[in-house]
Design a protein around this motif. Structure first.
Motif, PDB file in Angstrom:
ATOM      1  N   MET A   1      32.081  37.899  33.763  1.00 14.16           N
ATOM      2  CA  MET A   1      32.248  36.313  33.491  1.00 14.16           C
ATOM      3  C   MET A   1      31.138  35.926  32.353  1.00 14.16           C
ATOM      4  N   LYS A   2      30.015  36.715  32.563  1.00 14.51           N
ATOM      5  CA  LYS A   2      28.972  36.391  31.695  1.00 14.51           C
ATOM      6  C   LYS A   2      29.252  37.003  30.032  1.00 14.51           C
ATOM      7  N   ILE A   3      30.140  37.771  29.932  1.00 12.47           N
ATOM      8  CA  ILE A   3      30.718  38.437  28.795  1.00 12.47           C
ATOM      9  C   ILE A   3      31.723  37.460  28.076  1.00 12.47           C
ATOM     10  N   TYR A   4      32.545  36.935  29.045  1.00 11.47           N
ATOM     11  CA  TYR A   4      33.393  35.883  28.633  1.00 11.47           C
ATOM     12  C   TYR A   4      32.820  34.525  28.083  1.00 11.47           C
ATOM     13  N   GLU A   5      31.808  34.241  28.850  1.00 13.94           N
ATOM     14  CA  GLU A   5      31.074  32.820  28.400  1.00 13.94           C
ATOM     15  C   GLU A   5      30.336  33.025  27.072  1.00 13.94           C
ATOM     16  N   ASP A   6      29.891  34.414  27.144  1.00 14.25           N
ATOM     17  CA  ASP A   6      28.834  34.682  25.758  1.00 14.25           C
ATOM     18  C   ASP A   6      29.768  34.619  24.546  1.00 14.25           C
ATOM     19  N   GLN A   7      30.976  35.256  24.464  1.00 13.03           N
ATOM     20  CA  GLN A   7      31.593  35.822  23.369  1.00 13.03           C
ATOM     21  C   GLN A   7      32.925  34.691  23.127  1.00 13.03           C
ATOM     22  N   THR A   8      33.226  33.853  23.991  1.00 12.56           N
ATOM     23  CA  THR A   8      34.217  32.811  23.886  1.00 12.56           C
ATOM     24  C   THR A   8      33.709  31.305  23.318  1.00 12.56           C
ATOM     25  N   PRO A   9      34.241  31.165  22.274  1.00 15.54           N
ATOM     26  CA  PRO A   9      33.750  29.587  22.041  1.00 15.54           C
ATOM     27  C   PRO A   9      34.132  28.597  22.716  1.00 15.54           C
ATOM     28  N   VAL A  10      33.339  27.541  22.959  1.00 15.53           N
ATOM     29  CA  VAL A  10      33.371  26.339  23.705  1.00 15.53           C
ATOM     30  C   VAL A  10      35.037  25.900  23.671  1.00 15.53           C
ATOM     31  N   GLU A  11      35.537  25.790  22.450  1.00 12.45           N
ATOM     32  CA  GLU A  11      36.513  24.930  22.314  1.00 12.45           C
ATOM     33  C   GLU A  11      37.904  25.740  22.789  1.00 12.45           C
ATOM     34  N   ILE A  12      37.609  26.990  23.163  1.00 13.87           N
ATOM     35  CA  ILE A  12      38.951  27.811  23.939  1.00 13.87           C
ATOM     36  C   ILE A  12      38.490  28.351  25.075  1.00 13.87           C
ATOM     37  N   ARG A  13      37.316  27.944  25.828  1.00 10.29           N
ATOM     38  CA  ARG A  13      36.736  28.628  26.876  1.00 10.29           C
ATOM     39  C   ARG A  13      37.286  27.851  28.294  1.00 10.29           C
ATOM     40  N   THR A  14      37.700  28.348  29.217  1.00  5.23           N
ATOM     41  CA  THR A  14      38.264  27.555  30.292  1.00  5.23           C
ATOM     42  C   THR A  14      36.843  27.663  31.258  1.00  5.23           C
ATOM     43  N   ALA A  15      36.641  26.546  32.051  1.00  5.65           N
ATOM     44  CA  ALA A  15      35.631  26.586  33.088  1.00  5.65           C
ATOM     45  C   ALA A  15      35.633  27.616  33.990  1.00  5.65           C
ATOM     46  N   SER A  16      34.439  28.545  34.112  1.00  2.99           N
ATOM     47  CA  SER A  16      34.269  29.751  34.823  1.00  2.99           C
ATOM     48  C   SER A  16      34.746  29.260  36.526  1.00  2.99           C
ATOM     49  N   ASN A  17      34.489  28.156  36.844  1.00  2.00           N
ATOM     50  CA  ASN A  17      34.518  28.040  38.375  1.00  2.00           C
ATOM     51  C   ASN A  17      36.375  27.728  38.460  1.00  2.00           C
ATOM     52  N   GLU A  18      36.963  27.396  37.526  1.00  2.00           N
ATOM     53  CA  GLU A  18      38.512  27.344  37.610  1.00  2.00           C
ATOM     54  C   GLU A  18      39.067  28.539  37.799  1.00  2.00           C
ATOM     55  N   ILE A  19      38.427  29.463  36.764  1.00  2.00           N
ATOM     56  CA  ILE A  19      38.891  30.937  36.888  1.00  2.00           C
ATOM     57  C   ILE A  19      38.766  31.767  38.130  1.00  2.00           C
ATOM     58  N   SER A  20      37.451  31.361  38.826  1.00  2.00           N
ATOM     59  CA  SER A  20      37.277  31.967  40.327  1.00  2.00           C
ATOM     60  C   SER A  20      38.184  31.338  41.142  1.00  2.00           C
ATOM     61  N   TYR A  21      38.467  30.052  41.180  1.00  2.00           N
ATOM     62  CA  TYR A  21      39.482  29.557  41.933  1.00  2.00           C
ATOM     63  C   TYR A  21      40.714  30.394  42.118  1.00  2.00           C
ATOM     64  N   TRP A  22      41.327  30.350  40.717  1.00  2.00           N
ATOM     65  CA  TRP A  22      42.533  31.102  40.450  1.00  2.00           C
ATOM     66  C   TRP A  22      42.441  32.543  40.850  1.00  2.00           C
ATOM     67  N   ILE A  23      41.468  33.281  40.775  1.00  2.00           N
ATOM     68  CA  ILE A  23      41.296  34.636  41.075  1.00  2.00           C
ATOM     69  C   ILE A  23      41.522  34.635  42.874  1.00  2.00           C
ATOM     70  N   ASP A  24      41.060  33.762  43.386  1.00  5.22           N
ATOM     71  CA  ASP A  24      41.070  33.692  44.702  1.00  5.22           C
ATOM     72  C   ASP A  24      42.498  33.081  45.286  1.00  5.22           C
ATOM     73  N   LYS A  25      43.123  32.439  44.585  1.00  5.30           N
ATOM     74  CA  LYS A  25      44.555  31.878  44.756  1.00  5.30           C
ATOM     75  C   LYS A  25      45.483  32.763  44.390  1.00  5.30           C
ATOM     76  N   SER A  26      45.066  33.748  43.498  1.00  9.04           N
ATOM     77  CA  SER A  26      46.109  34.520  43.278  1.00  9.04           C
ATOM     78  C   SER A  26      46.556  35.675  44.565  1.00  9.04           C
TER      79      SER A  26
END
Length: 214
Positions: A1-26
């Motif tokens: 997730m750190k690579i994702y947050e470091d390399q992805t511009p804010v205007e196209i970056r989904t919140a990391s807590n949302e990604i974590s939620y859907w990883i569990d939900k999957s």
């Protein structure tokens, strides 16, 4: 997730807590999409991240993000990783996939494009992706990332050679991305009033897309 947050511009970056939620939900049954993330390793060191969604009804995979740490943003890394992910869907998950799709910024007809989108656009052309010739707006990411909604292009790769898609196929793809993915994604995170406003914006974008065919 750190690579994702470091390399992805804010205007196209989904919140990391949302990604974590859907990883569990999957891990649960989700009738609308199967959400998956992939970590890319080199000698036991994580060098990349990819986020995808599979839509069984339309048999397509949406590559939401695929990014690498700074020293590995090269063709020789992207192509084998992209191939490995595709093989995982087909061979390990036994998913039937007709289309591989991604959204890429097209602000000001491509003149204002973020570095991540520019990198991806260059590489997917080498993978024989084609641009779907429609007016498409990426929906806003959540209720407060106002810079995240803008003109995009949908790029598509198929497992066979086709020169065009039917209107119904394109409509179904866009409708699934807007409602099955974006809308359902934010149901756990937005209040009811916020979700209604989000749905209104999605309806506006979808109506705009539909008018292009009239």
């Amino acid at each position: 997730m750190k690579i994702y947050e470091d390399q992805t511009p804010v205007e196209i970056r989904t919140a990391s807590n949302e990604i974590s939620y859907w990883i569990d939900k999957s891990r649960d049954d989700n009738a609308d999409f199967n959400f998956m993330v992939f970590a890319v390793y080199l000698d036991n060191v994580v060098i990349g991240f990819s986020e995808t969604a599979y839509f069984s009804h339309n048999r397509f995979v949406l590559f939401d993000y695929i990014t690498f740490s700074k020293d590995f943003r090269v063709n020789a890394v992207f192509f084998p990783v992209f191939s490995l992910i595709k093989n995982y869907f087909k061979d390990r998950m036994n998913f039937s996939v007709d289309y591989w799709i991604t959204e890429i910024s097209d602000r000001e007809n491509g003149k204002q494009i973020d570095k991540e989108s520019a990198f991806l656009k260059k590489l997917i052309y080498m993978e024989n992706f084609c641009c779907i010739d429609i007016d498409y707006v990426q929906p806003q990411l959540g209720n407060n990332n106002f810079e995240s909604s803008f003109q995009c292009k949908l790029y598509l790769q198929t497992n066979s050679e086709i020169s065009q898609l039917s209107r119904d196929t394109v409509d179904s793809i866009v409708k699934n991305i807007y409602y099955s993915y974006y809308f359902n994604w934010y149901i756990p995170f937005l209040e009811e009033s916020e979700l209604k406003l989000y749905k209104i914006n999605l309806d506006k974008h979808y109506s705009y897309f539909k008018k292009m065919y009239e």
